[in-house]
Design an enzyme around this catalytic site. Structure first.
Site, PDB file in Angstrom:
ATOM      1  N   ASP A  63       0.882  -1.164   0.000  1.00  0.00           N
ATOM      2  CA  ASP A  63       0.000   0.000   0.000  1.00  0.00           C
ATOM      3  C   ASP A  63       0.924   1.219   0.000  1.00  0.00           C
ATOM      4  OD1 ASP A  63      -1.642   2.123   0.546  1.00  0.00           O
ATOM      5  OD2 ASP A  63      -2.722   1.158   2.180  1.00  0.00           O
ATOM      6  N   SER A 143      -1.129  12.854 -15.373  1.00  0.00           N
ATOM      7  CA  SER A 143      -2.376  12.853 -16.150  1.00  0.00           C
ATOM      8  C   SER A 143      -2.459  14.155 -16.929  1.00  0.00           C
ATOM      9  CB  SER A 143      -3.581  12.769 -15.199  1.00  0.00           C
ATOM     10  OG  SER A 143      -4.792  13.046 -15.875  1.00  0.00           O
ATOM     11  N   TYR A 156      -8.818  15.127  -7.871  1.00  0.00           N
ATOM     12  CA  TYR A 156      -7.924  14.260  -8.668  1.00  0.00           C
ATOM     13  C   TYR A 156      -6.997  15.119  -9.521  1.00  0.00           C
ATOM     14  CZ  TYR A 156      -6.602  10.831 -12.265  1.00  0.00           C
ATOM     15  OH  TYR A 156      -5.901  10.022 -13.131  1.00  0.00           O
ATOM     16  N   LYS A 160      -2.824  15.467  -9.460  1.00  0.00           N
ATOM     17  CA  LYS A 160      -1.924  15.212 -10.594  1.00  0.00           C
ATOM     18  C   LYS A 160      -1.072  16.446 -10.920  1.00  0.00           C
ATOM     19  CE  LYS A 160      -3.071  10.894 -11.254  1.00  0.00           C
ATOM     20  NZ  LYS A 160      -2.104   9.809 -11.050  1.00  0.00           N
TER      21      LYS A 160
HETATM   22  N1  LIG Z   1      -7.285   5.577 -17.082  1.00  0.00           N
HETATM   23  C1  LIG Z   1      -7.035   6.807 -17.496  1.00  0.00           C
HETATM   24  O1  LIG Z   1      -7.666   7.324 -18.422  1.00  0.00           O
HETATM   25  C2  LIG Z   1      -5.925   7.597 -16.851  1.00  0.00           C
HETATM   26  C3  LIG Z   1      -5.620   8.840 -17.386  1.00  0.00           C
HETATM   27  C4  LIG Z   1      -4.607   9.584 -16.822  1.00  0.00           C
HETATM   28  C5  LIG Z   1      -3.914   9.088 -15.740  1.00  0.00           C
HETATM   29  N2  LIG Z   1      -4.234   7.882 -15.227  1.00  0.00           N
HETATM   30  C6  LIG Z   1      -3.439   7.388 -14.085  1.00  0.00           C
HETATM   31  O2  LIG Z   1      -2.819   6.186 -14.449  1.00  0.00           O
HETATM   32  C7  LIG Z   1      -2.610   5.371 -13.297  1.00  0.00           C
HETATM   33  C8  LIG Z   1      -3.188   4.002 -13.541  1.00  0.00           C
HETATM   34  O3  LIG Z   1      -4.559   4.145 -13.823  1.00  0.00           O
HETATM   35  P1  LIG Z   1      -5.464   2.972 -14.406  1.00  0.00           P
HETATM   36  O4  LIG Z   1      -6.425   3.590 -15.330  1.00  0.00           O
HETATM   37  O5  LIG Z   1      -4.636   1.838 -14.852  1.00  0.00           O
HETATM   38  O6  LIG Z   1      -6.274   2.617 -13.062  1.00  0.00           O
HETATM   39  P2  LIG Z   1      -6.709   1.234 -12.424  1.00  0.00           P
HETATM   40  O7  LIG Z   1      -7.702   1.593 -11.393  1.00  0.00           O
HETATM   41  O8  LIG Z   1      -7.065   0.248 -13.463  1.00  0.00           O
HETATM   42  O9  LIG Z   1      -5.341   0.727 -11.736  1.00  0.00           O
HETATM   43  C9  LIG Z   1      -4.811   1.397 -10.625  1.00  0.00           C
HETATM   44  C10 LIG Z   1      -3.893   0.442  -9.886  1.00  0.00           C
HETATM   45  O10 LIG Z   1      -3.369   1.119  -8.736  1.00  0.00           O
HETATM   46  C11 LIG Z   1      -3.485   0.252  -7.625  1.00  0.00           C
HETATM   47  N3  LIG Z   1      -3.562   1.008  -6.379  1.00  0.00           N
HETATM   48  C12 LIG Z   1      -4.553   1.841  -5.965  1.00  0.00           C
HETATM   49  N4  LIG Z   1      -4.301   2.291  -4.732  1.00  0.00           N
HETATM   50  C13 LIG Z   1      -3.116   1.750  -4.352  1.00  0.00           C
HETATM   51  C14 LIG Z   1      -2.329   1.836  -3.188  1.00  0.00           C
HETATM   52  N5  LIG Z   1      -2.728   2.569  -2.133  1.00  0.00           N
HETATM   53  N6  LIG Z   1      -1.159   1.172  -3.145  1.00  0.00           N
HETATM   54  C15 LIG Z   1      -0.761   0.412  -4.187  1.00  0.00           C
HETATM   55  N7  LIG Z   1      -1.470   0.269  -5.319  1.00  0.00           N
HETATM   56  C16 LIG Z   1      -2.636   0.944  -5.395  1.00  0.00           C
HETATM   57  C17 LIG Z   1      -4.766  -0.526  -7.878  1.00  0.00           C
HETATM   58  O11 LIG Z   1      -4.825  -1.689  -7.082  1.00  0.00           O
HETATM   59  C18 LIG Z   1      -4.647  -0.789  -9.374  1.00  0.00           C
HETATM   60  O12 LIG Z   1      -3.861  -1.934  -9.650  1.00  0.00           O
HETATM   61  C19 LIG Z   1      -3.249   6.125 -12.131  1.00  0.00           C
HETATM   62  O13 LIG Z   1      -2.256   6.857 -11.460  1.00  0.00           O
HETATM   63  C20 LIG Z   1      -4.214   7.068 -12.828  1.00  0.00           C
HETATM   64  O14 LIG Z   1      -4.496   8.192 -12.048  1.00  0.00           O
HETATM   65  C21 LIG Z   1      -5.214   7.112 -15.754  1.00  0.00           C
END
Ligand SMILES: NC(=O)c1ccc[n+]([C@@H]2O[C@H](COP(=O)([O-])OP(=O)(O)OC[C@H]3O[C@@H](n4cnc5c(N)ncnc54)[C@H](O)[C@@H]3O)[C@@H](O)[C@H]2O)c1
Length: 261
Positions: A63, A143, A156, A160
């Protein structure tokens, strides 16, 4: 020969989504990858190739908000693998759609704990190890919402912006030790987080999620969502020697959805 042969990488939030994409590409280019996640990442880790050195991938439960656990986990990786070369700070959480004045305290605390404090925790624990070795790459998943205000996802978005700021400050601090610090700023990517976000928006508007998503995609100049493979490719570039003079950058990965600086 891969660009990352025998590098040791820790990828947070790699049990699925973008983190899984980063883990897969770093491993494909030769790195021994440790998948660190609060969810079970053992299936992803088990499917990754062994590094040319024979160092195997593994999953660790972590975590990122628990600073003590982060310190312990980074030290354990360094003890087992000899060092940490690459840290991809990708773990992140989203928020329910709401304006800042309506955002519950627990949501603010959770988003900041994971998206900001978690990145600080992991970065400094790994950076201390990289500093000793005079080599390192820190790659933060920020992001496009960390560069332009994103109404409805305000907390959020602010979190970022903080990641972009952290990237710039740490780039300056770590440059003398040959450690680069960069961020990737994804646009709308094809992951569970996006599906959930569009699901919430559709419900609020009384719309069908996939119709809303299709309209959104139509507004993206490259007419598609980003993928885990797209971010994996950019992370591998930033981790490689090809990017050895790139630091403090926050690179857009948006298919044109966001082109501002
Ligand atoms: N999906 C999008 O469009 C998008 C766009 C811009 C940025 N992001 C960023 O990309 C990253 C990944 O996003 P995603 O879409 O794959 O999301 P997702 O929810 O599919 O995956 C997020 C991962 O982070 C893990 N996680 C969450 N809290 C945690 C903690 N406290 N300790 C350890 N692990 C933890 C979750 O278990 C999961 O495996 C994030 O930082 C998100 O903010 C996503």
């Amino acid at each position: 020969m891969g660009r990352l042969d025998d590098k040791v990488a820790v990828v947070t939030g790699s049990s699925r989504g973008l983190g899984e994409g980063i883990a897969r590409r770093l491993a494909a280019e030769g790195a021994a990858v440790v998948c660190a996640d609060v969810m079970d990442a053992s299936e992803v880790a088990a499917s990754l190739p062994v590094a040319p050195s024979g160092a195997g991938p593994k999953a660790v439960h972590l975590d990122v908000t628990d600073n003590g656990a982060v310190e312990e986990a980074m030290r354990a990786v360094a003890d087992e693998y000899g060092r940490i070369d690459i840290l991809a700070n990708n773990a992140g959480v989203a928020q329910p759609i709401c304006e800042i004045i309506d955002t519950p305290d627990d949501v603010i605390d959770k988003v900041f704990a994971v998206n900001v404090r978690g990145v600080i925790n992991c970065s400094r624990a790994a950076a201390r190890i990289m500093k000793e070795n005079m080599w390192g790459r820190i790659i933060n998943t920020a992001s496009q919402t960390g560069k332009v205000a994103w109404q409805g996802w305000g907390i959020y978005s602010i979190s970022k912006f903080a990641v972009v700021g952290l990237t710039q400050v740490m780039a300056l601090e770590m440059a003398p030790y040959n450690v680069t610090v960069n961020a990737i700023c994804p646009g709308t990517m094809f992951t569970d987080m996006t599906k959930t976000g569009f699901g919430m928006a559709a419900e609020m508007q009384g719309r069908v999620r996939d119709e809303l998503l299709a309209e959104h995609i139509d507004g993206i100049p490259m007419k598609r969502l980003g993928t885990a493979e797209d971010i994996g490719a950019m992370a591998a570039f930033l981790a490689s020697d090809d990017a050895k003079f790139t630091t403090g950058a926050s690179l857009n990965l948006t298919g044109g959805e966001q082109v501002f600086f």
